[in-house]
Scaffold this active site. Structure first.
Site, PDB file in Angstrom:
ATOM      1  N   PHE A  91      40.247  27.436  53.455  1.00 45.34           N
ATOM      2  CA  PHE A  91      40.538  26.031  53.731  1.00 45.34           C
ATOM      3  C   PHE A  91      42.045  25.805  53.823  1.00 45.34           C
ATOM      4  O   PHE A  91      42.533  25.028  54.659  1.00 45.34           O
ATOM      5  CB  PHE A  91      39.929  25.143  52.644  1.00 45.34           C
ATOM      6  CG  PHE A  91      40.384  23.712  52.715  1.00 45.34           C
ATOM      7  CD1 PHE A  91      39.897  22.856  53.714  1.00 45.34           C
ATOM      8  CD2 PHE A  91      41.335  23.238  51.819  1.00 45.34           C
ATOM      9  CE1 PHE A  91      40.351  21.545  53.779  1.00 45.34           C
ATOM     10  CE2 PHE A  91      41.773  21.922  51.884  1.00 45.34           C
ATOM     11  CZ  PHE A  91      41.277  21.061  52.870  1.00 45.34           C
ATOM     12  N   GLU A  92      42.828  26.479  52.942  1.00 46.52           N
ATOM     13  CA  GLU A  92      44.269  26.334  52.959  1.00 46.52           C
ATOM     14  C   GLU A  92      44.859  26.880  54.265  1.00 46.52           C
ATOM     15  O   GLU A  92      45.787  26.309  54.845  1.00 46.52           O
ATOM     16  CB  GLU A  92      44.871  27.059  51.760  1.00 46.52           C
ATOM     17  CG  GLU A  92      44.378  26.518  50.421  1.00 46.52           C
ATOM     18  CD  GLU A  92      44.906  27.315  49.230  1.00 46.52           C
ATOM     19  OE1 GLU A  92      45.919  28.030  49.432  1.00 46.52           O
ATOM     20  OE2 GLU A  92      44.327  27.244  48.131  1.00 46.52           O
ATOM     21  N   LEU A  93      44.294  28.009  54.716  1.00 47.74           N
ATOM     22  CA  LEU A  93      44.764  28.582  55.982  1.00 47.74           C
ATOM     23  C   LEU A  93      44.436  27.665  57.156  1.00 47.74           C
ATOM     24  O   LEU A  93      45.250  27.431  58.051  1.00 47.74           O
ATOM     25  CB  LEU A  93      44.142  29.972  56.186  1.00 47.74           C
ATOM     26  CG  LEU A  93      44.515  30.709  57.473  1.00 47.74           C
ATOM     27  CD1 LEU A  93      46.034  30.841  57.618  1.00 47.74           C
ATOM     28  CD2 LEU A  93      43.848  32.079  57.504  1.00 47.74           C
TER      29      LEU A  93
END
Length: 573
Positions: free
Chosen positions: A492-494
């Site tokens: 999700f962060e990527l």
């Protein structure tokens, strides 16, 4: 006129084994002579000639269809009675095409008896080639006829006047091999004995024409065959020729003692009854007469039907001082007038040998320097950029509203994998790399401000909101990629960083492959595409440990440009 030749060839036929000469009576049709079968062909040396594998007096004199190529065999018979030899393979300038033999240029040695085999039929044909200079007739020369489109004109069979008028009948004309007949759709076409009359000339009248007529002497019947090319042009020119490669007076350089060729390129408009005149004239200013052209020659380089371009050259084997004071005039003339162009020579400055060597060496060294310098810059580009930043610092972070230089995105750690990671990472685990080496190098040595979720974000907030807010407040996101990262919710962060990359031109992603990544088929499409396109740095274990390694130089190269103090020391060592 050629009685000996006429009688010799039939005798040759009679002497050949298996050859029979048959004379028979046939009806008079379309003006053909009755009473005898022609003995063969009379043709002139220097002409092109076609002989079809068929009986004489045909309505079609050749067929160039490839379907005949392997069905017709041609042979030549010799007076000594030896075995007939195959012909048509290009030797002796005799070529087989379709069902006929083509002689591009007849020679007297082509005289003789020929036979052809097609299906079950064998046909014998005699050819008598006469040299033009061996006769007293002057009507042999022209084999090309030029006509003007839209005008009225006629085509005369060459050499008709060279034969007794009482001995021949009207000419049979062929256009591209087919018999020319009167046609009600072409009322402007008439046949008048030896002439083909065209009351109106059209472009389509340009073709290869053949004229045949029967000729008898001493009770021997022959077919005289001539071939000619008819060209149809537009209008005749009304202007003098033009010199294309120089105008008026022009000066060119010449080197003493060296050969020299003068070239004059002239365009002549079409004239039907004119032969273009072009030559070089020499005028010496000291009135000497010892300057002469050693070789002059002309060649046609273009002929499009509306005119022709001719190059006329003059050659000197050795340029002397007298050539330098003379003038050379190109003179070109047609029926409409003449044109001249003047060339003068000037002494060519000698080239200093050592100077030329120095120039060449300088050029070579310059090229080597350019290529070598380009290669060095390409290899050491990162070091050059970092060095420039040290001596000419500027800060790109001023006024951008960002709080952090980089947000660190990494996977949660598991102590059970530390031993394996330590072995593969050159004694450095993923946790050690993220929590120790990165902060020591980027924060302590380079002066950057990093954002760690577990360190710099207050607990209690929603995970997704904290990630989005932290990334928006950062100028870079450093992703530490590993199999653990790919299989964790950190994706999700990527994905959030990729979305931010699409809307913020100053924002960048820094990908670090700490360990080889597995297959990524299950990842979101945008993430998979980004991982395949975006460049990534690889952690090489112990090779990447010290701060002067290529790895850490690349990390610093991709970080924001700002005024920082670089302290010495290796991260983690």
């Amino acid at each position: 006129m050629w009685t000996g030749v006429y009688w010799a060839l039939p005798v040759i036929l009679l002497l050949l084994p298996g050859v029979q000469v048959t004379f028979y009576t046939f009806q008079e049709t379309e003006g053909f002579l009755t009473g005898m079968q022609p003995s063969g062909y009379i043709a002139l040396a220097g002409d092109q000639f076609i002989m079809q594998c068929a009986s004489l007096n045909q309505s079609v004199i050749y067929n160039d269809s490839e379907s005949y190529q392997n069905k017709v065999a041609w042979f030549r018979h010799y007076q000594n009675g030896g075995q007939a030899q195959p012909v048509g393979n290009g030797q002796e300038n005799i070529i087989l095409k379709g069902n006929f033999l083509w002689f591009p240029k007849l020679e007297t040695v082509h005289s003789g008896v020929y036979s052809c085999q097609i299906r079950d039929e064998k046909i014998y044909l005699t050819l008598a080639v006469i040299q033009k200079d061996k006769t007293h007739c002057q009507d042999y020369a022209h084999s090309t006829v030029d006509l003007l489109s839209g005008s009225g004109d006629s085509i005369t069979c060459p050499a008709m006047t060279c034969y007794s008028a009482s001995g021949h009948l009207p000419v049979r004309w062929y256009k591209n091999g087919k018999l020319v007949k009167l046609n009600k759709n072409r009322p402007t076409l008439e046949l008048e004995n030896e002439k083909l009359v065209l009351k109106t000339v059209y472009k389509r009248d340009a073709a290869n024409y053949t004229c045949d007529f029967n000729y008898s002497e001493n009770d021997t019947l022959w077919i005289v065959r001539r071939m000619l090319t008819v060209r149809v042009f537009g209008k005749e020119t009304k202007i003098p020729p033009s010199i294309l490669n120089f105008n008026g007076v022009e000066t060119i350089e010449a080197e003493l003692g060296k050969p020299l060729t003068l070239e004059c390129r002239v365009n002549f408009g079409f004239e039907r009854n004119s032969t273009p005149t072009i030559k070089w004239l020499v005028n010496s200013n000291d009135n000497s007469t010892d300057i002469s052209l050693e070789l002059e020659e002309s060649r046609i380089v273009e002929d499009d039907g509306n005119g022709k371009t001719i190059i006329h050259t003059a050659y000197f084997s050795k340029v002397t001082e007298r050539h330098l004071i003379a003038t050379f005039t190109c003179f070109a003339q047609n029926f409409q007038g003449n044109t001249t162009g003047v060339l003068r020579l000037k002494k060519k400055s000698p080239v200093n040998g050592p100077f030329l060597t120095y120039v060449l060496c300088g050029i070579i060294l310059t090229v080597i320097f350019i290529f070598g310098g380009s290669a060095y810059i390409y290899i050491h580009w990162i070091e050059i950029v970092l060095l420039y930043r040290n001596y000419f610092p500027y800060d790109e972070t001023i006024g951008d509203g960002k709080e952090y230089d980089a947000f660190i995105s990494h996977a949660n750690h598991s102590s059970s994998e530390d031993i394996l990671e330590s072995e593969e990472g050159g004694g450095v685990t993923e946790e050690m790399f993220v929590l120790k080496l990165l902060p020591e190098f980027l924060e302590q040595q380079c002066g950057y401000k990093l954002c760690f979720l577990e360190r710099d974000v207050l607990p209690g907030g929603a995970y997704t909101e904290d990630i989005v807010a932290s990334i928006k407040r950062s100028r870079r996101v450093i992703y530490v990629l590993s199999p653990r990262y790919i299989s964790s919710p950190c994706i999700f962060e990527l994905q959030t960083g990729i979305n931010q990359l699409l809307v913020d031109d100053q924002f960048k992603l820094i990908l670090i492959k700490f360990r080889p990544l597995p297959e990524m088929d299950t990842l979101p499409h945008i993430v998979k595409k980004a991982l395949n396109i975006l460049p990534a740095m690889k952690w090489n274990g112990s090779k990447s440990n010290h701060s002067d390694s290529t790895f850490w130089k690349n990390v610093r190269y991709h970080m924001p440009v700002k005024k920082t103090k670089i302290s010495n020391g290796d991260p983690g060592l």
